[in-house]
Design an enzyme around this catalytic site. Sequence first.
Site, short mmCIF file in Angstrom:
data_model
loop_
_atom_site.label_atom_id
_atom_site.label_comp_id
_atom_site.label_asym_id
_atom_site.label_seq_id
_atom_site.Cartn_x
_atom_site.Cartn_y
_atom_site.Cartn_z
N GLY A 12 -15.51 2.10 -0.98
CA GLY A 12 -15.48 3.02 -2.12
C GLY A 12 -15.31 4.48 -1.77
N ASN A 14 -12.47 6.19 -1.46
CA ASN A 14 -11.47 6.80 -2.36
C ASN A 14 -12.05 6.99 -3.76
OD1 ASN A 14 -8.66 7.27 -1.20
ND2 ASN A 14 -9.22 5.29 -0.30
N MET A 87 -9.30 -5.52 -3.61
CA MET A 87 -8.62 -6.50 -2.75
C MET A 87 -8.42 -7.83 -3.46
SD MET A 87 -8.16 -4.64 -0.16
CE MET A 87 -7.71 -5.70 1.20
N HIS A 106 -2.24 2.91 -1.30
CA HIS A 106 -1.90 2.03 -0.18
C HIS A 106 -1.80 2.87 1.10
CE1 HIS A 106 -0.32 -1.44 1.89
NE2 HIS A 106 0.60 -0.65 2.41
N GLU A 171 -5.79 10.22 2.25
CA GLU A 171 -5.97 9.46 1.00
C GLU A 171 -6.95 10.17 0.07
OE1 GLU A 171 -6.71 5.20 1.25
OE2 GLU A 171 -5.95 5.17 3.30
C1 GRF Z 1 -8.03 2.43 1.73
O1 GRF Z 1 -7.46 2.63 2.98
C2 GRF Z 1 -6.98 2.09 0.71
O2 GRF Z 1 -5.77 2.74 0.92
C3 GRF Z 1 -6.81 0.61 0.92
O3 GRF Z 1 -8.11 0.13 1.20
C4 GRF Z 1 -8.91 1.17 1.72
C5 GRF Z 1 -10.09 1.32 0.82
O4 GRF Z 1 -11.04 2.21 1.32
N1 GRF Z 1 -6.18 0.00 -0.22
P1 GRF Z 1 -12.22 2.72 0.37
O5 GRF Z 1 -12.89 1.48 -0.22
O6 GRF Z 1 -11.61 3.58 -0.68
O7 GRF Z 1 -13.16 3.46 1.27
#
Ligand code: GRF
Length: 211
Positions: A12, A14, A87, A106, A171
């Site tokens: 989590g 992001n 996921m 991504h 990101e």
């Molecule tokens: C990130 O690298 C995102 O790009 C990918 O999965 C990861 C998730 O990380 N889809 P988080 O859960 O946001 O820490």
Amino acid sequence: MKRVVILISGRGSNMEAIVQAQIPGAQIAAVISNRPEAAGLERARAAAIPTLVIDHKQFATRMAFEAKLHAALLDARIDLLCNAGFMRMLTGGFVDRWRDRQLNIHPSLLPSFPGLDTHQRALDEGVRIHGCTVHFVRLEMDTGPIVAQAAVPVLPGDTADSLGARVLAAEHRLYPHALRLVASGAARVVGEAIAGELPAAPPATLFSPPV
Ligand code: GRF
């Protein structure tokens, strides 16, 4: 004000970056996880964001899981969905219902390296520039109109972990930026591309190795 739900499955980070960005015009109405053990749920609670677990293992079919998720989104009167480390493959029915209203991040410069293990694959291919992409979701995994990308150099001696950490830092800046553009209407889907009044960036070229 756009009401936004963030979908997570794990850490989590992001999601947290989006919440902390306090984007004008975007209210984070809830964080939904398909995994009860997702560490991001605790991060959301710490930020006083309502959380909901819809555990996909409790549903006999993918469509039953998605029907429950869809109902929860309607209940919450959601305008935009942000997948952030979510996921779970989504079926065409769900993707169509949220068409042009669902974003994903991504960890590669799409269309290079869709799928998993993007950092190791980038190293294996010897690319000098790698990065991350925020795009609208389409049925085929890691495709869809690209809202924004951030590029990072691949440095000598990089491992998947060191490169991944550099991408992740990007990101955390990219996703709030992209969501701000979408929530404000500055970026919108026209056909299969993005149109709108996008910010004019100062000219900058990333050379890797540097010139
Ligand atoms: C990130 O690298 C995102 O790009 C990918 O999965 C990861 C998730 O990380 N889809 P988080 O859960 O946001 O820490």
